[in-house]
Design an enzyme around this catalytic site. Sequence first.
Site, PDB file in Angstrom:
ATOM      1  N   LYS A 126      39.131  40.791  56.370  1.00 24.38           N
ATOM      2  CA  LYS A 126      38.952  40.133  55.024  1.00 24.38           C
ATOM      3  C   LYS A 126      38.719  38.868  55.553  1.00 24.38           C
ATOM      4  O   LYS A 126      39.118  38.330  56.499  1.00 24.38           O
ATOM      5  CB  LYS A 126      40.238  40.063  53.994  1.00 24.38           C
ATOM      6  CG  LYS A 126      39.749  39.679  52.577  1.00 24.38           C
ATOM      7  CD  LYS A 126      39.460  40.941  51.681  1.00 24.38           C
ATOM      8  CE  LYS A 126      38.724  40.838  50.545  1.00 24.38           C
ATOM      9  NZ  LYS A 126      38.559  41.792  49.747  1.00 24.38           N
ATOM     10  N   ASP A 166      33.318  39.725  47.469  1.00 27.01           N
ATOM     11  CA  ASP A 166      34.640  39.647  46.748  1.00 27.01           C
ATOM     12  C   ASP A 166      34.495  38.499  45.638  1.00 27.01           C
ATOM     13  O   ASP A 166      33.535  38.244  45.305  1.00 27.01           O
ATOM     14  CB  ASP A 166      35.735  39.539  47.756  1.00 27.01           C
ATOM     15  CG  ASP A 166      37.254  39.861  47.013  1.00 27.01           C
ATOM     16  OD1 ASP A 166      37.582  40.964  46.938  1.00 27.01           O
ATOM     17  OD2 ASP A 166      37.867  38.930  46.373  1.00 27.01           O
ATOM     18  N   THR A 209      32.431  49.299  42.433  1.00 21.14           N
ATOM     19  CA  THR A 209      34.056  49.301  42.246  1.00 21.14           C
ATOM     20  C   THR A 209      34.347  49.537  40.808  1.00 21.14           C
ATOM     21  O   THR A 209      35.312  50.454  40.584  1.00 21.14           O
ATOM     22  CB  THR A 209      34.230  47.898  42.725  1.00 21.14           C
ATOM     23  OG1 THR A 209      33.902  47.568  43.775  1.00 21.14           O
ATOM     24  CG2 THR A 209      35.843  47.799  42.739  1.00 21.14           C
ATOM     25  N   ASN A 241      32.070  41.200  38.632  1.00 19.23           N
ATOM     26  CA  ASN A 241      31.518  42.338  39.206  1.00 19.23           C
ATOM     27  C   ASN A 241      32.268  43.543  38.700  1.00 19.23           C
ATOM     28  O   ASN A 241      31.709  44.375  38.054  1.00 19.23           O
ATOM     29  CB  ASN A 241      31.149  42.244  40.525  1.00 19.23           C
ATOM     30  CG  ASN A 241      30.789  43.567  41.177  1.00 19.23           C
ATOM     31  OD1 ASN A 241      31.480  44.425  41.466  1.00 19.23           O
ATOM     32  ND2 ASN A 241      29.475  43.759  41.489  1.00 19.23           N
TER      33      ASN A 241
END
Length: 451
Positions: A126, A166, A209, A241
Amino acid sequence: MSISDDTIEKIRKSNCSTDKTFFQAVEEVLDSLKPVLDSNPIYERHAIIERLTTPDREFKFKVVWMDDNQNIQVNTGYRVQFNNALGPYKGGLRFHPSVNSGILKFLGFEQIFKNSLTGLPIGGGKGGSDFNPKGKSDFEVMKFCSAYMTELHKYIGPRIDVPAGDIGVGGREIGYLFGEYKKITSSYEGVLTGKPFMFGGSLMRPEATGYGCVYFTDEMLKFAGVDGFKDRVCTVSGAGNVAIHTIEKLYALGAKPVTCSDSKGTIYDSRGIDLELLKELKINQRVSLEEYCTTNSDAVYTKVEDYPEGGHEVWNIPCDCAFPSATQNELTDVDAKHLIENGCISVSEGANMPSTPEAIDLFKENNILFAPAKAANAGGVAVSEFEMSQNAAMAKWSYEIVDERLEKTMRAICKRVHLTAKDYGVDGNYVDGANIAGFKRVADAMIAEGI
Ligand code: NDP
Ligand code: 2IT
């Protein structure tokens, strides 16, 4: 003191005080793993827990860029490469003022298990920055992304570490990051996922997602013998998103999503969220959700400062199925009580670790179907891996193929998590099922690869 209490204490001592969310994530996983660790001493012999809770490496660097007023701005950039036992480090980049190394460690740690659950060859990582894209011009975002990539490019590569989006990082940012990487390295390769379609992005990555979370929930409802989504009232938090595409898929399956929220407030539209308006406000105009009521005056807008004490307005609205899809620890015990009192049957985490441990305990005690983030929101990273495959083969898959594979992947994850929980005598406990199934694949690979 058990193995895991002892380990948590050691981790606490060797990390800094900003790592609260990291400890929270580790504690939850270790709690689920107790029966596995107790009955398989091989994991302790190979120091798997110590190795899994320590990132392979962490990069922290200065990012200097110039704003539109010719002022020099300085931010901090990060990339955490946590574990690559199963494949190249893989995980998103977050651009938000709250970003620090502790938050990225929690997200990177979770990503290891999530990526393992997909069954695909991807490790966990990440990254991000405390840069705030809000209110910045496109040109400023581009300048920042270029400066960030000037340093990041040293650590990444299509077989080394493949970042994606993200919070605060979508197609626009990934496009600028990709452009800079290409300029520095002269190499046109799949080093980032979530790219716009015209230069190597996978179809359906933006939707993946949210769509994946709904597919997962549909399967979980089936396992519980509950009818699907038709006419079910759903509440969703967030307006980014994940939230937008969760709402889109809920409509496609006949449900009625009635809420969304951003960092300033919540919209409750009892007739169902106006998806086109939401996209216009949040994707095209990038403005506050308050604007929703200018067009839809029947909707109710509640400002953050007017939320119930210790809670979030979204979870105050009666629903059958809840989808926390904004950020970590956004759903508290206060919220969990409201959901339970109002007859909610399922909670599916679109965001990463949105429910506090106290909220999760209440869901367990009250037999609420609970889909934890590392299983429920794995659709994004799964389609990222599909993008890596397409890039490596210089191929383009159709929308139908990606959708079919995403749905299959999410239903397979749900089944695996469900059966693992059953095997370990905790039928219906998707938290334990996900942690155990995710752990075993990565731990066994670590043992097989030696130290
Ligand atoms: P976006 O940046 O697109 O949207 C984030 C949304 O959450 C925005 O509506 C934002 O409000 C709101 N939000 C962010 N931080 C806060 C906060 N501190 N308090 C209240 N609201 C907040 O991000 P994504 O939709 O991509 O990500 C949402 C969650 O899903 C995150 O937890 C992320 O880690 C997780 N996730 C994302 C994946 C992806 O593919 N993008 C994959 C798997 C998980 P505002 O508009 O006001 O900024
Ligand atoms: O939390 C996540 O899984 C993501 N932000 C997506 C990661 C990815 O590499 O697509």
